[in-house]
Design a protein around this motif. Sequence first.
Motif, PDB file in Angstrom:
ATOM      1  N   MET A  51       0.919  -1.334  -0.017  1.00  9.15           N
ATOM      2  CA  MET A  51      -0.240  -0.364   0.112  1.00  9.15           C
ATOM      3  C   MET A  51       0.706   0.862   0.388  1.00  9.15           C
ATOM      4  N   GLU A  52       2.116   1.315  -0.228  1.00 12.09           N
ATOM      5  CA  GLU A  52       3.032   2.175   0.196  1.00 12.09           C
ATOM      6  C   GLU A  52       2.355   3.430  -0.841  1.00 12.09           C
ATOM      7  N   LYS A  53       2.350   3.197  -2.213  1.00 15.30           N
ATOM      8  CA  LYS A  53       2.292   4.050  -3.056  1.00 15.30           C
ATOM      9  C   LYS A  53       0.534   4.572  -3.057  1.00 15.30           C
ATOM     10  N   ASN A  54      -0.723   3.688  -2.523  1.00 19.25           N
ATOM     11  CA  ASN A  54      -1.641   3.848  -2.598  1.00 19.25           C
ATOM     12  C   ASN A  54      -2.323   5.446  -1.740  1.00 19.25           C
ATOM     13  N   GLY A  55      -1.422   5.830  -1.175  1.00 17.25           N
ATOM     14  CA  GLY A  55      -2.056   6.549  -0.209  1.00 17.25           C
ATOM     15  C   GLY A  55      -3.037   6.809   0.382  1.00 17.25           C
ATOM     16  N   GLY A  56      -3.853   5.690   1.316  1.00 18.72           N
ATOM     17  CA  GLY A  56      -5.104   4.844   1.914  1.00 18.72           C
ATOM     18  C   GLY A  56      -6.264   5.215   0.840  1.00 18.72           C
ATOM     19  N   GLN A  57      -5.721   5.631  -0.434  1.00 19.50           N
ATOM     20  CA  GLN A  57      -7.244   5.803  -1.396  1.00 19.50           C
ATOM     21  C   GLN A  57      -7.246   3.881  -1.066  1.00 19.50           C
ATOM     22  N   PRO A  58      -9.206   3.648  -1.467  1.00 20.62           N
ATOM     23  CA  PRO A  58     -10.239   2.668  -1.378  1.00 20.62           C
ATOM     24  C   PRO A  58      -9.228   2.339  -2.898  1.00 20.62           C
ATOM     25  N   PHE A  59      -9.509   1.302  -3.056  1.00 17.38           N
ATOM     26  CA  PHE A  59      -9.704   0.132  -4.415  1.00 17.38           C
ATOM     27  C   PHE A  59     -10.560  -0.388  -4.718  1.00 17.38           C
ATOM     28  N   THR A  60     -10.848  -1.239  -5.561  1.00 15.72           N
ATOM     29  CA  THR A  60     -11.845  -2.301  -6.042  1.00 15.72           C
ATOM     30  C   THR A  60     -11.009  -3.101  -6.643  1.00 15.72           C
ATOM     31  N   VAL A  61     -11.141  -4.493  -6.371  1.00 12.77           N
ATOM     32  CA  VAL A  61     -10.618  -6.107  -6.738  1.00 12.77           C
ATOM     33  C   VAL A  61     -12.139  -6.486  -6.632  1.00 12.77           C
ATOM     34  N   SER A  62     -11.142  -7.102  -8.599  1.00 13.33           N
ATOM     35  CA  SER A  62     -12.302  -8.469  -8.953  1.00 13.33           C
ATOM     36  C   SER A  62     -11.696 -10.059  -8.802  1.00 13.33           C
ATOM     37  N   LEU A  63     -12.414 -11.141  -8.881  1.00 14.82           N
ATOM     38  CA  LEU A  63     -11.508 -12.349  -8.667  1.00 14.82           C
ATOM     39  C   LEU A  63     -13.340 -13.086 -10.275  1.00 14.82           C
ATOM     40  N   ASN A  64     -12.738 -13.354 -11.758  1.00 15.72           N
ATOM     41  CA  ASN A  64     -12.691 -14.214 -12.448  1.00 15.72           C
ATOM     42  C   ASN A  64     -12.198 -15.847 -12.947  1.00 15.72           C
ATOM     43  N   LEU A  65     -13.117 -16.872 -12.778  1.00 16.12           N
ATOM     44  CA  LEU A  65     -13.147 -17.821 -13.188  1.00 16.12           C
ATOM     45  C   LEU A  65     -13.332 -17.805 -14.811  1.00 16.12           C
ATOM     46  N   THR A  66     -11.949 -18.017 -15.406  1.00 17.00           N
ATOM     47  CA  THR A  66     -12.058 -18.169 -16.784  1.00 17.00           C
ATOM     48  C   THR A  66     -11.522 -19.928 -16.916  1.00 17.00           C
ATOM     49  N   GLY A  67     -12.577 -20.192 -17.881  1.00 23.60           N
ATOM     50  CA  GLY A  67     -12.322 -21.283 -18.470  1.00 23.60           C
ATOM     51  C   GLY A  67     -11.443 -21.660 -20.102  1.00 23.60           C
ATOM     52  N   PRO A  68     -11.364 -22.860 -20.027  1.00 17.81           N
ATOM     53  CA  PRO A  68     -10.345 -23.543 -21.710  1.00 17.81           C
ATOM     54  C   PRO A  68     -11.275 -22.765 -22.343  1.00 17.81           C
ATOM     55  N   GLU A 100     -17.013 -26.548 -16.047  1.00 15.10           N
ATOM     56  CA  GLU A 100     -17.472 -27.519 -17.163  1.00 15.10           C
ATOM     57  C   GLU A 100     -17.257 -28.764 -18.112  1.00 15.10           C
ATOM     58  N   ALA A 101     -15.747 -27.958 -18.124  1.00 20.04           N
ATOM     59  CA  ALA A 101     -14.751 -28.973 -18.677  1.00 20.04           C
ATOM     60  C   ALA A 101     -13.843 -29.294 -18.171  1.00 20.04           C
ATOM     61  N   GLU A 102     -12.748 -29.959 -18.802  1.00 18.73           N
ATOM     62  CA  GLU A 102     -10.966 -30.373 -18.132  1.00 18.73           C
ATOM     63  C   GLU A 102     -10.490 -29.304 -18.910  1.00 18.73           C
ATOM     64  N   GLY A 103      -9.741 -29.240 -18.606  1.00 17.75           N
ATOM     65  CA  GLY A 103      -7.954 -28.597 -18.747  1.00 17.75           C
ATOM     66  C   GLY A 103      -7.649 -27.607 -18.321  1.00 17.75           C
ATOM     67  N   LYS A 104      -6.793 -26.436 -18.833  1.00 16.94           N
ATOM     68  CA  LYS A 104      -6.807 -25.061 -18.013  1.00 16.94           C
ATOM     69  C   LYS A 104      -7.685 -24.373 -17.757  1.00 16.94           C
ATOM     70  N   HIS A 105      -7.431 -23.935 -16.303  1.00 18.07           N
ATOM     71  CA  HIS A 105      -8.471 -22.553 -16.054  1.00 18.07           C
ATOM     72  C   HIS A 105      -7.941 -21.602 -15.304  1.00 18.07           C
TER      73      HIS A 105
END
Length: 135
Positions: A51-68, A100-105
């Motif tokens: 957080m050194e260069k963030n200056g205490g500001q809020p930030f937004t994070v998202s997580l996604n799952l991507t299939g093969p 839904e499928a085999e493989g790299k997600h």
Amino acid sequence: MPRLVYALMSADLLIDKDSSSTSFIRTVEHAVVPELPAVLPPVYFASLWDMEKNGGQPFTVSLNLTGPDGQDTLLGIQEITPAETALHKMNFQLPGLKVEAEGKHHVSVSIKNGDNWEVLARLPLFVFKADNTQA
């Protein structure tokens, strides 16, 4: 903007109350399922942010799952209001991921940068179908 120091997935984690150290138990990079489609067991997503260069500001994070096949599934979005510290840990449990499928997600972690999302890490999650032909 905060900098992502690490991101990983594990089957479990422990946080020491005295030191705030985190222990990751059985990191997750693959799953074997009896049939497809499947719902994987819950896993923990863990990350550490500089957080050194963030200056205490809020930030937004998202997580996604991507299939093969490249199809994205949004797992969640969270706005973070950090304390006045140099580091910020973000650990939470993901419910069973649907595959839904085999493989790299991939499980990707992104941060909102203006009106755009910037992918900071892509964690591989290989899904294999169990070989049920053995006697």
